[in-house]
Every structure is written in structure tokens, then in C-alpha cells.
Design an enzyme around this catalytic site. Structure first.
Site, mmCIF file in Angstrom:
data_model
loop_
_atom_site.group_PDB
_atom_site.id
_atom_site.type_symbol
_atom_site.label_atom_id
_atom_site.label_comp_id
_atom_site.label_asym_id
_atom_site.label_seq_id
_atom_site.Cartn_x
_atom_site.Cartn_y
_atom_site.Cartn_z
ATOM 1 N N SER A 209 0.804 -1.217 0.000
ATOM 2 C CA SER A 209 0.000 0.000 0.000
ATOM 3 C C SER A 209 0.839 1.270 0.000
ATOM 4 C CB SER A 209 -0.955 -0.039 1.193
ATOM 5 O OG SER A 209 -1.827 1.035 1.139
ATOM 6 N N HIS A 210 0.659 2.102 1.023
ATOM 7 C CA HIS A 210 1.324 3.403 1.077
ATOM 8 C C HIS A 210 2.727 3.312 1.674
ATOM 9 C CE1 HIS A 210 -0.662 2.286 4.695
ATOM 10 N NE2 HIS A 210 0.077 3.124 5.383
ATOM 11 N N ASP B 119 -5.701 2.440 -3.822
ATOM 12 C CA ASP B 119 -7.008 2.369 -3.151
ATOM 13 C C ASP B 119 -7.290 3.584 -2.269
ATOM 14 O OD1 ASP B 119 -5.200 1.648 -1.215
ATOM 15 O OD2 ASP B 119 -6.129 -0.279 -0.719
ATOM 16 N N ARG B 120 -6.263 4.350 -1.938
ATOM 17 C CA ARG B 120 -6.491 5.545 -1.106
ATOM 18 C C ARG B 120 -6.639 6.796 -1.968
ATOM 19 N NH1 ARG B 120 -3.090 5.300 4.436
ATOM 20 N NH2 ARG B 120 -3.548 3.140 4.944
ATOM 21 N N LYS C 252 -11.484 -0.275 -1.256
ATOM 22 C CA LYS C 252 -11.590 1.166 -1.391
ATOM 23 C C LYS C 252 -10.945 1.547 -2.716
ATOM 24 C CE LYS C 252 -7.694 2.063 1.757
ATOM 25 N NZ LYS C 252 -7.454 0.812 2.463
HETATM 26 C C1 G16 Z 1 -5.292 -0.622 5.224
HETATM 27 C C2 G16 Z 1 -6.697 -1.122 5.408
HETATM 28 C C3 G16 Z 1 -7.583 -0.015 5.862
HETATM 29 C C4 G16 Z 1 -7.025 0.646 7.120
HETATM 30 C C5 G16 Z 1 -5.608 1.098 6.859
HETATM 31 C C6 G16 Z 1 -4.929 1.611 8.100
HETATM 32 O O1 G16 Z 1 -5.262 0.288 4.175
HETATM 33 O O2 G16 Z 1 -7.208 -1.658 4.214
HETATM 34 O O3 G16 Z 1 -8.850 -0.546 6.107
HETATM 35 O O4 G16 Z 1 -7.804 1.722 7.503
HETATM 36 O O5 G16 Z 1 -4.846 0.010 6.394
HETATM 37 O O6 G16 Z 1 -4.825 0.587 9.018
HETATM 38 P P1 G16 Z 1 -3.988 0.736 10.342
HETATM 39 O O7 G16 Z 1 -4.587 1.908 11.060
HETATM 40 O O8 G16 Z 1 -4.181 -0.572 11.046
HETATM 41 O O9 G16 Z 1 -2.561 1.019 9.952
HETATM 42 P P2 G16 Z 1 -4.143 0.198 3.066
HETATM 43 O O10 G16 Z 1 -4.419 1.352 2.152
HETATM 44 O O11 G16 Z 1 -2.853 0.315 3.814
HETATM 45 O O12 G16 Z 1 -4.321 -1.138 2.436
#
Ligand code: G16
Length: 544
Positions: A113-114, A282-283, A377
Site C-alpha cells: 500500500s502506502h 485504493d487511497r 476502497k
Molecule cells: C489498510 C486497510 C484499511 C485501514 C488502513 C490503516 O489500508 O485496508 O482498512 O484503515 O490500512 O490501518 P492501520 O490503522 O491498522 O494502519 P491500506 O491502504 O494500507 O491497504
């Protein structure tokens, strides 16, 4: 085709977090680490003979080599077909779209992800099910159990596959289809939004846009959709070529990491809409000229206006938000007369609600919004939603949000993160907070009286499963909240997240700065958690 059955020993740390297994590349590069996890997924899924899986990732370092390993292991595990994005690329929402469109047994999405990429960065992998959504907890728990007892994996002794050339080729008894990663997704977007209206607004000059792909996956998607189909000028998409290390940057769409975009949007002659997406697409972050839309507000605005857009003309069935997300969308749900669900953090919790048709839109404070069109998302979807709304209302981003506040009141909101802290210290902070919970209700701190204090537990209204210890909630009589939880996506130490929210109905007070409006609650959060004192950090690492 020769199949090797290789002996292996289990790793003890392959527990999927908030969204799949995320680790440093150095961890994923250990001998058999990736293979063990893939075999644990295949074993969990049962008989895969003749089944189809979608495979693709955000293009980060290890993406291509991991896909080659997956191809060889899939062939050796009797999988019938793999649909793979060209060059190994698929944004997370596009993967979800393809799983649904081609009715596959699910897919493997490679992304952290990020989180940063490159040899010193992070890598990740997750399985999404037949509905296109992240596997629910009972599946990821089984994968984890399996990963702890695994003794062998199956892998075919075949050549690497050319991932760049479109078309089908046989690998033993399996077919590999290399597919355009953008087309199916672009078609879905065209069906949901009024492309003619957006195009006309762009061509007339009334609507200008800048999209920061942050050297990550959404570059090809944004170029094809915004520049080729909606005729936004060439150069609308910046940092549009996916790089294995994201240019050494952190592909996290917030004001801190999307600096180039933020500078443009807070300068003279800013475009109507500025947007950014993350590593796997996705964000989203939405900006107007000198105006930042919080993800919680964005969800509420989209919910209040969805019925105006082609894909959502029938109105909303219901909405959902993760627990730490502000309650702005709750007010919209109440006004519209639909249910609003509060789920734990993690997109996987929305899947059942979407499948059971209880909700149409959902979102999270962590820069995520989406709808029933896929089961992830969707960053670019949110951008197109905003473009459609602006073209329709002929208002600026700020005007749309201010109108929304006037109608529903404003939820001041911020999140303070303390990153990479010692897990023992993080554990002690949470422990201290938990101990205080029974005595907090009824206590008054300045203007705030505690109405409830608990450790959030969620009972899924569809399958009855229960998820406990999902974050500490302290709710006040005026509806304000402080939430504490540990992140489930970090790969270094622990990350403490503190979420703060206060409702302000009075229009004259809506222009206040969020940090100022929330300053009493910020102090109270420190008083209750001793986060600064215990971590010895003078300030949070990131404030959003
Ligand atoms: C993931 C999850 C999201 C969550 C985010 C942050 O996003 O898919 O539902 O809100 O992590 O999670 P945490 O607060 O546990 O770090 P992504 O975009 O990283 O796949």
C-alpha cells in the site's frame, strides 16, 4: 512439466495484519518465505484444480519476481488459469473489479500500500476472495495457522513468463493470460459517472485538475481515464510512471508526502481539484484551492450527494464507516433515513455488509472511500466522484464542503500518529488506557464529560462473527470522541494512532483550524495516554 515438492520449515511471523501480510523486503527475501505463505494460502483455499485467480501488484520492488514464483507455484498446485495485469501491474481496486467481472476464485494482490518500496522498503501480499474483497478474518486466521505448520510447497520447474506481452500462453496444464490492467476498470468508471458532463466541464475550462500518482500504480489508470477519456490536458497526471521504489518517496497521499501537489494547491492559480492516490491505488486525498477535505468529510459529502450521480441514482441502501472515522456520515445517514454501520478498521469488514446489500457507500479516515462497485476502497473512483460532483454543482471543492457543514454541522477531526515506537511502550500505553476504562464514565475533564469508555468490539450483523479489542473509544456527552489504537499495517516497531473528533453545529465557528478546535481534546488525550511522555517524542510523527 516437472513439479518439485520442496521441503521447508515454517516461519512464525506470517500473521496477516489489517490488510494482508506486510514485511520488509529483506524479510520477504528469506529463503522460502514467500513460497511458504503462498502455499499456506493455496492449502487454505482447498482444491484449486481448474480454478482461476487474478494476480497483480503495485509494481514495487519484488513485484515481478514474486509473480514469477506465484505462476510456478500455481501451475504446480493444479490451478487452471491466472489472469495477470500486463507488466505485473494491477491497482487494488482494479484487481477487485477483475475478480468480480471474470468470476474467479479470487486473487493475489502484491502490495504494501502506502508503505515505501525498494530493496530497503516494504512488500506485501494478500488474498482477496470471490467477492473481490480482502479475505475475512476466519480465512486469514486459517492461513496463519497453516503457515505455522507447513512442511513442503509445490513449485513447477518452468521458465519465467513474459509479463509484458498481452495474450494467453500455456504453462504446463495452466493458462496464463496477460491482460490490459486498465480497460475493465475504466469501463466500470464510465458506467458509474457522467463522463460526458465531466468532459464538457474540462473542455470549457471550468474544471481543472491535477492528479499526483506518486510514482505508483495509478499513473497508467489516471492517464488513460483523466487525460485520454476525459480530455484533461497532458500533464494533468504528475509522477505518473510506476517506479519500483516510488522514486524513493513514501506513496502516501497526505499533505506531508504529496508535497508537490500540496504546494500547487496552496499556491496561486491552483486547479479546481487536486488529488493523489497511494502505492496500490485504493487511497485518495482530495484538495480544493487552499482547502483540504478530510477523508471523513469526503465520505459524508459523497453520501449526501450520491443520488445525483448516474451509478447511484437509486439512492443509498445504507452506509458504513470504520470506528475511528468521524461521525459526519452518521448525520447524513440519519437525514436520508438509512442505516449507518460502525465497523473495525480494515476494509475487509465492509465486505459482508456490501454483499448483503446493506450498504452502498463506505469509508475510513485513513484516506479510503468506496462503494458497492468493487470490494476495495478505490482512489480514482473517489476522484471521479468529486469531478462529477463539481461539474454538476458548478461549485468549488470548498463551497461544496462548506455547504455540507452548513447543512449538517462540522465534525472537526484529526489523527495524531506516533510511528515506529518500541512495541513494549506502545503496549504499556494501551494497557494503561484499558485500566482506566471502568472509571472514566461520568468523569468531567474541562468542558468534556465522559459518556462511555470501552474497547471496541464488533459483531458482524451478517455472519455474527465477533472481533474484539479493536480500539479504545472514549465518548463524551457532546458527541466528541477520542480513540486510541495500534496500527495493523506498520512494519517497524509499533504505531500508536490517536483520533480526535468534536462536533460544531454553529456556522460562525466552522472556519476555525482543526488543531485549534481540538486543542482541549488533544491535551486530554495526552493526559490519559501519556503518549509523549512515554515515547519521549516531543510531537506526533504525522498529523493528518
Ligand atoms: C489498510 C486497510 C484499511 C485501514 C488502513 C490503516 O489500508 O485496508 O482498512 O484503515 O490500512 O490501518 P492501520 O490503522 O491498522 O494502519 P491500506 O491502504 O494500507 O491497504
Amino acid at each position: 512439466m516437472k513439479i518439485d515438492i520442496r521441503k521447508t520449515t515454517p516461519f512464525t511471523d506470517q500473521k496477516p495484519g489489517t490488510s494482508g501480510l506486510r514485511k520488509k523486503v529483506s524479510v520477504f527475501s528469506r529463503k522460502n518465505y514467500l513460497e511458504n505463505f503462498i502455499q499456506a494460502i493455496f492449502d487454505t483455499l482447498g482444491d484449486l484444480t481448474g480454478q482461476t485467480l487474478v494476480v497483480g501488484g503495485d509494481g514495487r520492488y519484488m513485484n515481478r519476481t514474486a509473480i514469477q514464483t506465484i505462476i510456478k507455484m500455481a501451475a504446480a498446485n493444479s490451478i487452471g488459469k491466472l489472469i495477470i495485469g500486463q507488466n505485473g501491474l494491477l491497482s487494488t481496486p482494479a484487481a477487485s473489479c477483475m475478480i468480480r467481472k471474470y468470476k474467479t476464485r479470487g486473487g493475489l494482490i502484491l502490495s504494501a500500500s502506502h508503505n515505501p518500496g525498494g530493496p530497503d522498503g516494504d512488500f506485501g501480499i494478500k488474498y482477496n476472495g470471490e467477492n473481490g474483497g480482502p479475505a475475512p478474518e476466519h480465512v486469514t486466521d486459517t492461513v496463519y495457522r497453516r503457515s505455522r505448520e507447513i512442511t513442503q510447497f509445490r513449485i513447477a520447474d518452468v521458465e519465467d513468463v513474459d509479463l509484458d506481452c498481452l495474450g494467453e500462453r500455456p504453462i504446463g496444464g495452466m493458462t496464463v493470460q496477460i491482460i490490459d490492467p486498465v480497460e475493465d476498470y475504466a469501463q466500470l468508471m464510465e458506467h458509474l459517472f457522467d463522463f460526458n458532463l465531466i468532459r464538457a466541464a474540462i473542455l470549457s475550462g471550468a474544471l481543472t485538475v491535477k492528479f499526483d500518482a506518486m510514482h505508483a500504480i495509478t499513473g497508467p489508470y489516471a492517464k488513460r481515464i483523466l487525460e485520454d477519456r476525459l480530455y484533461a490536458v497532458t500533464g494533468t497526471v504528475i509522477n505518473g510512471i510506476p517506479l519500483e521504489d516510488f522514486g524513493g518517496e513514501h506513496p502516501d497521499p497526505n499533505l506531508f508526502h504529496a508535497r508537490e501537489l500540496a504546494a500547487l494547491m496552496y499556491g496561486a492559480n491552483a486547479p479546481t481539484l487536486g488529488a493523489a492516490s497511494d502505492g496500490d491505488g485504493d487511497r485518495n486525498m482530495i484538495l480544493g484551492s487552499r482547502f483540504f477535505v478530510t477523508p471523513s468529510d469526503s465520505l459524508a459529502v459523497l453520501a449526501a450527494n450520491a443520488h445525483l450521480l448516474p451509478g447511484y441514482r437509486d439512492g443509498l441502501r445504507g452506509v458504513a464507516r470504520s470506528m475511528p472515522t468521524s461521525q459526519a456520515v452518521d448525520r447524513v445517514a440519519e437525514a436520508v433515513g438509512v442505516d449507518c454501520y460502525e465497523t473495525p478498521t480494515g476494509w475487509k469488514f465492509f465486505g459482508n455488509l456490501l454483499d448483503a446489500r446493506k450498504i452502498t457507500l463506505c469509508g475510513e479516515e485513513s484516506f479510503g472511500t468506496g462503494s458497492d462497485h468493487v470490494r476495495e476502497k478505490d482512489g480514482l473512483w473517489a476522484v471521479l466522484f468529486w469531478l462529477n460532483l463539481i461539474a454538476l454543482k458548478r461549485q468549488s471543492v470548498a463551497e461544496i464542503v462548506r455547504d455540507h457543514w452548513r447543512r449538517f454541522g462540522r465534525h472537526f477531526y484529526t489523527r495524531h500518529d506516533y510511528e515506529a515506537i518500541d512495541p513494549n511502550i506502545a503496549g504499556a500505553i494501551v494497557h494503561r488506557l484499558r485500566q482506566q476504562l471502568p472509571s472514566l464514565p461520568g468523569q468531567t475533564f474541562g468542558a468534556y464529560t465522559v459518556a462511555f469508555a470501552d474497547d471496541f468490539s464488533y459483531e458482524d450483523p451478517v455472519d455474527g462473527s465477533i472481533s474484539e479489542k479493536q480500539g479504545i473509544r472514549i465518548g463524551f456527552k457532546d458527541g466528541s470522541r477520542i480513540v486510541f489504537r495500534l496500527s495493523g499495517t506498520g512494519t517497524e516497531g509499533a504505531t500508536l494512532r490517536i483520533y480526535l473528533e468534536r462536533y460544531e453545529p454553529e456556522i460562525e465557528k466552522h472556519e476555525q483550524d482543526a488543531q485549534e478546535a481540538l486543542s482541549d481534546l488533544i491535551q486530554l488525550a495526552e493526559h490519559l495516554s501519556e503518549a509523549k511522555q512515554r515515547t519521549r517524542m516531543a510531537a506526533p510523527t504525522v498529523i493528518t
